[in-house]
Design an enzyme around this catalytic site. Structure first.
Site, PDB file in Angstrom:
ATOM      1  N   ASP A   9       0.730  -0.970   0.081  1.00 56.96           N
ATOM      2  CA  ASP A   9       0.082   0.095  -0.062  1.00 56.96           C
ATOM      3  C   ASP A   9       0.876   1.123   0.132  1.00 56.96           C
ATOM      4  OD1 ASP A   9      -1.876   1.771   0.179  1.00 56.96           O
ATOM      5  OD2 ASP A   9      -2.699   1.179   1.998  1.00 56.96           O
ATOM      6  N   ASP A 105      -2.772   2.253  -6.565  1.00 54.77           N
ATOM      7  CA  ASP A 105      -1.523   2.318  -5.364  1.00 54.77           C
ATOM      8  C   ASP A 105      -1.541   1.071  -4.331  1.00 54.77           C
ATOM      9  OD1 ASP A 105      -3.861   2.863  -4.087  1.00 54.77           O
ATOM     10  OD2 ASP A 105      -3.172   4.647  -2.827  1.00 54.77           O
ATOM     11  N   GLU A 106      -2.232   0.005  -4.750  1.00 57.21           N
ATOM     12  CA  GLU A 106      -2.102  -1.206  -3.909  1.00 57.21           C
ATOM     13  C   GLU A 106      -1.916  -2.252  -4.883  1.00 57.21           C
ATOM     14  OE1 GLU A 106      -5.219  -1.785  -0.567  1.00 57.21           O
ATOM     15  OE2 GLU A 106      -6.186  -0.204  -2.048  1.00 57.21           O
TER      16      GLU A 106
END
Length: 392
Positions: A9, A105-106
């Site tokens: 993350d 973003d993960e």
């Protein structure tokens, strides 16, 4: 042997990219979203801004009231963030061949068995953090556990720039003290029901009478929450080895109502899908809009085009038209995504599907896109891209 799933993350991703690109903004509160005095909300903000109680989805007017005069306000640059994200995902592929990006973003990685090559889980997590830092100069929080749920909760445990490993033998010790809202799928209504039953923690849910939970939540939800409370969740990762469609989606940190952010996100998704389709020599005739609202209610809308396309602008305009037709303007959006399917790799040049609404003659944009794609391939995704025309 137990599976090991890693969740990555990125920390305050949009804001971190802006501070990386503008060193003079480092250490200052930074907000990505609307400008002060405009309608809109915070898309995300730096950790310096969070110290003032600012958070995602907060109205810009409230954020501006709380923040000091030297705060930086910037508009989202979704295509640029996507280019950075692609470099991150490519770097993660050097650690494991099984990488599932779940948003911009993960990502989840299957790191089972890497101990023999890299070392213990803590060393694998440190290596993931280092390859991200080397690739794009950003920090990430990393969680490793026996399944997706535990890995995700572990990555959240020590943010920012954290690393948490939860071995199978310590799953219950890790979970039990957490508030019950840590369990996935518990919205405000379910949390209220559980609180009325006297339940506060994950341990309370785990030990609760199953019959009572079924009575108040229904069999399916009761079983899902108690399974999670016992640390039981999926360890399967999906990497789309067989491409039936091309899709891009992103989950916002908090619910979003700002139409500018939603439009920019759809434009980013359309450009990513269009580029991928053109690289594969594909054109699609089925455009799908996906929206997830509060309480994990998910809606999809589809439109079949008369002529298959891989045109970014056409995809974006159909996606936005689907959103507007859904009468969702006032509903906070948790996730937004776009998909293209219905392949036809042999169709002629794209004609203007909006001729009735915009009577300019169709010109065909294949040469333009070929040039844009060559620029992207040479200088990276986000080097050049479409913009959204704003009304004065």
């Amino acid at each position: 042997m137990s599976r090991r799933i890693m969740h990555i993350d990125l920390d305050a991703f949009f804001a971190a990219v802006e501070q990386r690109d503008h060193p003079e903004w480092r250490g200052r509160p930074l907000v990505v979203g609307a400008a002060p005095g405009q309608r809109g909300v915070v898309a995300t903000c730096s950790y310096e801004a969070r110290r003032y109680g600012v958070h995602s989805a907060m109205p810009i007017s409230e954020a501006a009231r709380r923040l000091p005069a030297d705060t930086v306000f910037v508009r989202p640059r979704m295509t640029h963030y996507a280019a950075v994200s692609q470099r991150i995902m490519a770097a993660l592929n050097t650690i494991s061949p099984v990488v599932e990006p779940v948003s911009i973003d993960e990502a989840y990685l299957d790191v089972s068995g890497l101990e023999r090559l890299v070392g213990p889980p803590e060393m694998i997590g440190q290596r993931a953090k280092q390859v991200i830092a080397d690739a794009v100069g950003l920090t990430a929080s990393v969680g490793i556990g026996p399944n997706r749920l535990i890995a995700k909760l572990a990555s959240e445990y020590r943010k920012p720039d954290g690393l948490m490993v939860v071995p199978p033998a310590r799953v219950q010790t890790f979970l039990d003290p957490m508030p019950l809202t840590a369990l996935r799928g518990i919205g405000g209504k379910a949390a209220s029901v559980l609180h009325d039953l006297g339940l506060r923690t994950v341990k309370d849910v785990r030990l609760a009478d199953a019959t009572q939970l079924i009575q108040h939540l229904g069999a399916r939800a009761a079983r899902r929450f108690q399974d999670q409370a016992c640390g039981t969740a999926s360890d399967a990762l999906h990497t789309d080895t067989v491409r039936k469609s091309i899709s891009k989606e992103t989950t916002f940190a908090e619910d979003i109502t700002d139409p500018v952010i939603l439009r920019d996100t759809l434009l980013w998704a359309a450009q990513e899908i269009g580029h991928t389709a053109r690289q594969a020599g594909l054109k699609g005739s089925t455009v799908t809009l996906k929206l997830r609202f509060r309480g994990f209610k998910t809606h999809t809308r589809q439109r079949t085009l008369p002529v298959p396309t891989a045109d970014d602008d056409v995809l974006y305009r159909h996606a936005w038209a689907l959103y507007q037709a859904g009468d969702w303007a006032a509903r906070p959006v948790r996730l937004i995504g776009l998909g293209l399917a219905g392949w036809d790799a042999t169709v002629p040049a794209q004609t203007d599907l909006f001729a009735e609404a915009e009577p300019a003659p169709a010109t065909g944009r294949e040469p333009l896109y070929a040039t844009l794609d060559r620029i992207s391939d040479r200088f990276g995704r986000g080097a050049v891209h479409w913009g959204v025309r704003r009304k004065p």
